[in-house]
Design a protein around this motif. Sequence first.
Motif, short mmCIF file in Angstrom:
data_model
loop_
_atom_site.label_atom_id
_atom_site.label_comp_id
_atom_site.label_asym_id
_atom_site.label_seq_id
_atom_site.Cartn_x
_atom_site.Cartn_y
_atom_site.Cartn_z
N ALA A 1 47.95 38.22 58.38
CA ALA A 1 46.49 38.08 58.44
C ALA A 1 46.02 37.77 59.86
O ALA A 1 44.89 38.09 60.24
CB ALA A 1 46.02 36.97 57.49
N ARG B 1 36.98 44.59 61.32
CA ARG B 1 36.78 43.88 62.59
C ARG B 1 36.29 44.80 63.69
O ARG B 1 35.54 44.37 64.57
CB ARG B 1 38.09 43.20 63.01
CG ARG B 1 38.49 42.05 62.11
CD ARG B 1 39.71 41.33 62.64
NE ARG B 1 40.01 40.14 61.86
CZ ARG B 1 39.49 38.95 62.07
NH1 ARG B 1 38.63 38.78 63.07
NH2 ARG B 1 39.81 37.92 61.32
N GLU C 1 44.55 47.57 56.65
CA GLU C 1 43.69 46.89 55.70
C GLU C 1 42.59 46.07 56.36
O GLU C 1 41.43 46.08 55.92
CB GLU C 1 44.52 45.98 54.79
CG GLU C 1 43.70 45.23 53.76
CD GLU C 1 44.54 44.34 52.86
OE1 GLU C 1 43.95 43.68 51.97
OE2 GLU C 1 45.78 44.32 53.01
N HIS C 2 42.92 45.37 57.44
CA HIS C 2 42.00 44.36 57.98
C HIS C 2 41.29 44.76 59.27
O HIS C 2 40.20 44.25 59.55
CB HIS C 2 42.76 43.05 58.23
CG HIS C 2 43.36 42.46 56.99
ND1 HIS C 2 42.60 41.99 55.94
CD2 HIS C 2 44.66 42.29 56.63
CE1 HIS C 2 43.39 41.53 54.99
NE2 HIS C 2 44.65 41.70 55.38
#
Length: 421
Positions: A375, A35, A30-31
């Motif tokens: 996270a 990045r 997801e993250h």
Amino acid sequence: METTIALYSHDSVGLGHARRNRALAYALAEHLPDRLGGSVRGLLIAGHPDAGRDPLPDGWDWLILPGLTRGPGGTVPRRLGGDAEDLRALRAATARAALTALRPDLLIVDRHPFGIDGEFLPALRDLRAQGCAIVLGLREVLDAPEPAALEWERLGGAEHVADHLDAVWVYGDAQVYDPRLTGELPGALAHLATTTGYLGHGRPPAPRGERRPAGDGGPRAPYLLTVLGGGSDGAELARVAAAAEPPAGHHHLLVTGPQMAEEDIAEVRSIARPGTSVVRSAADVPELIAEASAVVSMAGYNTLAELLVTSTPALVVPRTRRRQEQPRRARALAALGAVTTQGIDTLTPAVVTDWWRQAVATRCDRTGIDLGGLAVVPRLAAELLGHGASTGRATTGHAASGRRAAGRRTASRQEVRAVAV
């Protein structure tokens, strides 16, 4: 640009390692693309057949190795039969071949850096030589300090282990429990370590259509919940909880776990009080915990990570065999008022009954515990791969040096791939 990630867990007992890696896979999927500026794919290498039943993000897949488990004289084949040494060789060759073909940019190994009896060491050395960034992921509690130190020594010592790693991520809150201070994480590894916070918020939900326990229409609210993780060592607690009397107006759902022996499940069902339902599994345990009036559980990492993000009161009964991991975790959280804990040797159905009657009228404030590890891990991964700057959380001195080294690893990796092409 495509980034490839591999996660490994040996899974000789239980599913905790694989499920922790699965939560990381969802967080990275997801993250991390935002990045890194490109797509992310991944492979989870696991050693328990039940692990592969859990879905993964798009672009990710499972590789399930033939199983090894603990036996009276050491590790033994779980199902395949034959010689354990031959099976370890098969597992080692399978993992090594998969990683050779996949050529991951980042490898995350859960808890045991070299696998069962060193089975993962050849693959680890290959990836190290290729410039892959390698991380050892650890739950916050390992064991009592002395057996933890002996375990590192059996692997060749902390410095030898550290030589194969770029970082150690401790999936916990240092203000609750810090293995760097207890002696569980020796200096050479402590120097590589960063705490992430518990892997609590953002854990993957149950698949659509699997929101209620198998074989049951779901608990009737208000309800009490007993959860035992995989269930392989939860029969004693299950018997006590099944014989306890739910408060008036409350249903009790007891989830044994998929690995509890059939004869134990049959016994638990035979002694269950009226108002108690016994099921083998439930896909939506985090949701069930959040909506329960009170929870009885063991003190495994994943169960408590799911519990800590809720305000549900919890009576935590740690396993005491093999390791002191669960009692130490339970005591640390009880000291903060996050859970109530009691040993199985003094737990009776009457004690559970009395605790239920008090607990159903309360909720528990756990907002002071850092539960944001899912996270933080994508940010640490991006830094290790040479992308992005540190934000929001202090990192260790070695983490900074790791970022400086990331550029060298990337260049080396590009050279290796250029030769291969």
